[in-house]
Design an enzyme around this catalytic site. Structure first.
Site, PDB file in Angstrom:
ATOM      1  CE  LYS A 135      -4.007  -0.387   2.475  1.00 51.20           C
ATOM      2  NZ  LYS A 135      -4.711  -0.648   3.810  1.00 51.20           N
ATOM      3  N   GLY A 141      -8.627   7.006  -1.955  1.00 46.37           N
ATOM      4  CA  GLY A 141      -9.604   6.974  -2.942  1.00 46.37           C
ATOM      5  C   GLY A 141      -9.276   5.341  -3.518  1.00 46.37           C
ATOM      6  N   GLY A 142      -8.752   4.480  -3.051  1.00 54.15           N
ATOM      7  CA  GLY A 142      -8.847   3.010  -3.329  1.00 54.15           C
ATOM      8  C   GLY A 142      -7.670   2.803  -4.242  1.00 54.15           C
ATOM      9  CE  LYS A 178      -2.239 -13.697   6.975  1.00 57.83           C
ATOM     10  NZ  LYS A 178      -1.168 -14.233   5.897  1.00 57.83           N
ATOM     11  CG  HIS A 185     -14.802  -0.667   4.866  1.00 59.83           C
ATOM     12  ND1 HIS A 185     -13.622  -0.145   4.253  1.00 59.83           N
ATOM     13  CD2 HIS A 185     -15.396   0.192   5.496  1.00 59.83           C
ATOM     14  CE1 HIS A 185     -13.456   1.198   4.656  1.00 59.83           C
ATOM     15  NE2 HIS A 185     -14.761   1.401   5.366  1.00 59.83           N
ATOM     16  CG  HIS A 212      -9.512  -1.541  -3.249  1.00 64.71           C
ATOM     17  ND1 HIS A 212      -9.745  -2.682  -2.504  1.00 64.71           N
ATOM     18  CD2 HIS A 212      -8.367  -1.781  -4.093  1.00 64.71           C
ATOM     19  CE1 HIS A 212      -8.729  -3.520  -2.779  1.00 64.71           C
ATOM     20  NE2 HIS A 212      -8.139  -3.239  -3.901  1.00 64.71           N
ATOM     21  CD  GLU A 252     -12.401   4.114   5.748  1.00 65.52           C
ATOM     22  OE1 GLU A 252     -13.046   4.556   5.127  1.00 65.52           O
ATOM     23  OE2 GLU A 252     -11.290   3.662   5.208  1.00 65.52           O
ATOM     24  CD  GLU A 264      -8.085   5.575   4.493  1.00 62.47           C
ATOM     25  OE1 GLU A 264      -7.137   6.243   4.239  1.00 62.47           O
ATOM     26  OE2 GLU A 264      -9.316   5.395   3.600  1.00 62.47           O
ATOM     27  NE  ARG A 268     -12.480  12.471   3.085  1.00 65.77           N
ATOM     28  CZ  ARG A 268     -13.183  11.398   2.854  1.00 65.77           C
ATOM     29  NH1 ARG A 268     -14.622  11.388   3.119  1.00 65.77           N
ATOM     30  NH2 ARG A 268     -12.373  10.179   2.370  1.00 65.77           N
TER      31      ARG A 268
HETATM   32  P1  ADP Z   1      -8.041   4.177   0.696  1.00 65.81           P
HETATM   33  O1  ADP Z   1      -7.233   5.160   1.425  1.00 65.81           O
HETATM   34  O2  ADP Z   1      -7.313   4.162  -0.898  1.00 65.81           O
HETATM   35  O3  ADP Z   1      -9.462   4.123   0.693  1.00 65.81           O
HETATM   36  P2  ADP Z   1      -7.833   1.956   2.472  1.00 65.81           P
HETATM   37  O4  ADP Z   1      -6.898   1.530   3.345  1.00 65.81           O
HETATM   38  O5  ADP Z   1      -8.865   2.490   3.291  1.00 65.81           O
HETATM   39  O6  ADP Z   1      -7.428   2.738   1.223  1.00 65.81           O
HETATM   40  O7  ADP Z   1      -8.418   0.519   1.913  1.00 65.81           O
HETATM   41  C1  ADP Z   1      -9.433   0.708   0.767  1.00 65.81           C
HETATM   42  C2  ADP Z   1     -10.072  -0.698   0.816  1.00 65.81           C
HETATM   43  O8  ADP Z   1      -9.044  -1.392   0.479  1.00 65.81           O
HETATM   44  C3  ADP Z   1     -10.554  -1.325   1.976  1.00 65.81           C
HETATM   45  O9  ADP Z   1     -12.027  -0.969   2.387  1.00 65.81           O
HETATM   46  C4  ADP Z   1     -10.601  -2.770   1.657  1.00 65.81           C
HETATM   47  O10 ADP Z   1     -11.353  -3.276   0.694  1.00 65.81           O
HETATM   48  C5  ADP Z   1      -9.229  -2.977   0.754  1.00 65.81           C
HETATM   49  N1  ADP Z   1      -8.193  -3.268   1.796  1.00 65.81           N
HETATM   50  C6  ADP Z   1      -7.344  -2.329   2.418  1.00 65.81           C
HETATM   51  N2  ADP Z   1      -6.443  -3.032   3.017  1.00 65.81           N
HETATM   52  C7  ADP Z   1      -6.692  -4.488   3.169  1.00 65.81           C
HETATM   53  C8  ADP Z   1      -6.017  -5.440   3.616  1.00 65.81           C
HETATM   54  N3  ADP Z   1      -4.857  -5.563   4.594  1.00 65.81           N
HETATM   55  N4  ADP Z   1      -6.542  -6.799   3.258  1.00 65.81           N
HETATM   56  C9  ADP Z   1      -7.633  -6.717   2.196  1.00 65.81           C
HETATM   57  N5  ADP Z   1      -8.148  -5.652   1.609  1.00 65.81           N
HETATM   58  C10 ADP Z   1      -7.641  -4.345   1.999  1.00 65.81           C
END
Ligand code: ADP
Length: 424
Positions: A135, A141-142, A178, A185, A212, A252, A264, A268
């Site tokens: 990541k 924004g996914g 992981k 979510h 996402h 989240e 995260e 806002r």
């Molecule tokens: P963003 O800031 O881009 O929204 P997030 O960290 O909130 O990123 O993650 C967005 C989505 O990605 C989550 O809601 C989930 O669906 C997927 N995701 C994030 N981290 C993981 C993880 N460790 N394992 C599986 N899916 C994940």
């Protein structure tokens, strides 16, 4: 609240409903977002010439930009949101994870910080076990996530992920988590005033995602027990208090096998906030303004009552099967109504959706005493909603709300992608 409002807009949004309805409107630049909605100086100038007291940043563009929040305060306006320091802390996913971990929140197992080299990444993946997720520290924004199921895949994607992060977010730093196989979510809505009073307003289940990005949300989650809700709510509130955070925020989590893992924090208002308003009767934007004005919360956790069930469908101007954006002129527009039905939108017949921005054009929020009642109402409301002239995701929502897994509340974050592939 009787507060006069000033809308800012780009030339592409001259005909937008918020521009027509606000007490005053100021054009802050041409269509390109970097020259208008992301133009900090233009927004501050608009605030100055109209004599504004405070700026609400909404939920896109500069809403999580710490520099903007600082500039707002430096120019003598009130920023309706958290302090710039908290925005900065949570905007970097590594510092965010370290901060919430120290405040007692459980996190997804992963690297301690950014991983600089492929070797470090391989070593970390061995420790936490495949599959892993790379990541971007500055991601959002996914975007900026890559799954690796084994060492070969990790070698292939690690430097690619860094390069992509660098070009998309201006910061190459990546970390590792992981990759959870079937989580939901689940996010907790928090409100905190300037005097250490914190409440949580329960959770939202946002597991129905495509790439996402959230598509349909509901509150409460059909997957949580009352005890799980209370437990994670208390952990979240305690952490927010410890961090000295103020105003509205969302923590989240991924939820799998009865365990919560932080991913995260959003500093806002969120797109899906109306479902929380629907089941608590608390107007989140009003609370944000009150808190920013220095008012105490005025109620405690025990005063927050959860009532009924709510769904929100995000309606995008997109093809409901290919998801290709479909900007253009709305020729015919009819919204559903009645008890428990809310439409948050600025659309009207004759309006031309500009091609420059996000394709979300409306949110349909439906509330009922029970999940079953809300679902019946949601189907009826979706059936009544007419948007002609552009393609929308309404047909997707129609199909989705008829599906038996959805009816049973039986879905995780990967379910919708499979559903879309199946129904195409
Ligand atoms: P963003 O800031 O881009 O929204 P997030 O960290 O909130 O990123 O993650 C967005 C989505 O990605 C989550 O809601 C989930 O669906 C997927 N995701 C994030 N981290 C993981 C993880 N460790 N394992 C599986 N899916 C994940």
């Amino acid at each position: 609240m009787g507060i006069r409002t000033v809308a800012v807009h780009s030339t592409a949004d001259n005909d937008a409903m918020h521009v027509r309805l606000a007490d005053e409107a100021v054009c802050i630049g041409p269509p390109s977002a970097k020259d208008s909605y992301l133009n900090k100086a233009a927004i501050l100038s608009a605030a100055t010439i109209t004599g504004a007291d405070a700026i609400h940043p909404g939920y896109g563009f500069l809403s999580e930009n710490a520099d903007f929040a600082s500039m707002v305060e430096e120019h003598g306006f009130t920023f309706i949101g958290p302090s710039p320091d908290h925005i900065r802390m949570m905007g970097d996913k590594i510092t965010a994870k370290l901060a919430v971990k120290s405040a007692g929140i459980p996190c997804v197992p992963g690297s301690e910080g950014a991983l600089d080299t492929e070797e470090a990444a391989l070593e970390c993946a061995e420790q936490i076990g495949y599959p892993v997720l790379i990541k971007a520290t500055a991601g959002g924004g996914g975007k900026g996530m890559k799954v690796a199921r084994n060492a070969d895949e990790l070698r292939e994607s690690f430097n690619l992920a860094r390069n992509e992060a660098k070009s998309a977010f201006g910061n190459a730093d990546c970390y590792m988590e992981k990759y959870l196989g079937h989580p939901r979510h689940i996010e907790m809505q928090i409100l905190a005033d300037n005097y250490g009073n914190v409440v949580h307003l329960g959770e939202r289940d946002c597991s129905l995602q495509r790439r996402h990005q959230k598509v349909l949300e509901e509150a409460p989650s059909p997957a949580l027990t009352a005890a799980q809700r209370e437990s994670i709510g208390n952990i979240a509130s305690a952490a927010i208090k410890k961090l000295g955070y103020r105003n509205a925020g969302t923590i989240e989590f991924l939820f799998e096998n009865g365990e919560f893992f932080f991913i995260e924090m959003n500093t806002r208002l969120q797109v899906e906030h109306p479902i929380t308003e629907a089941i608590t009767g608390i107007d989140l934007v009003r609370e944000q303004i009150r808190i920013a004005a220095g008012a105490p919360l005025g109620y405690e956790q025990k005063d927050v009552k959860f009532q009924g069930h709510a769904f929100e469908c995000r309606v995008n101007a997109e093809d409901s099967q290919t998801f290709i954006p479909s900007p253009g002129r709305i020729t015919n527009y009819h919204t559903p109504g009645g008890l428990g039905v809310r439409v948050d939108s600025g659309m009207y017949a004759g309006y031309r959706i500009p091609p420059h921005y996000d394709s979300m054009i409306a949110k349909l929020i439906v509330t009922g005493n029970t999940r079953a009642e809300a679902l019946m109402r949601l189907r009826r409301a979706l059936g009544e909603y007419v948007i002609d002239g552009v393609k929308t995701t309404l047909p997707l929502h129609n199909r989705l709300t008829q599906d038996q897994d959805f009816v049973n509340g039986d879905y995780d974050i990967h379910w919708l992608e499979k559903f879309v592939a199946r129904s195409n």
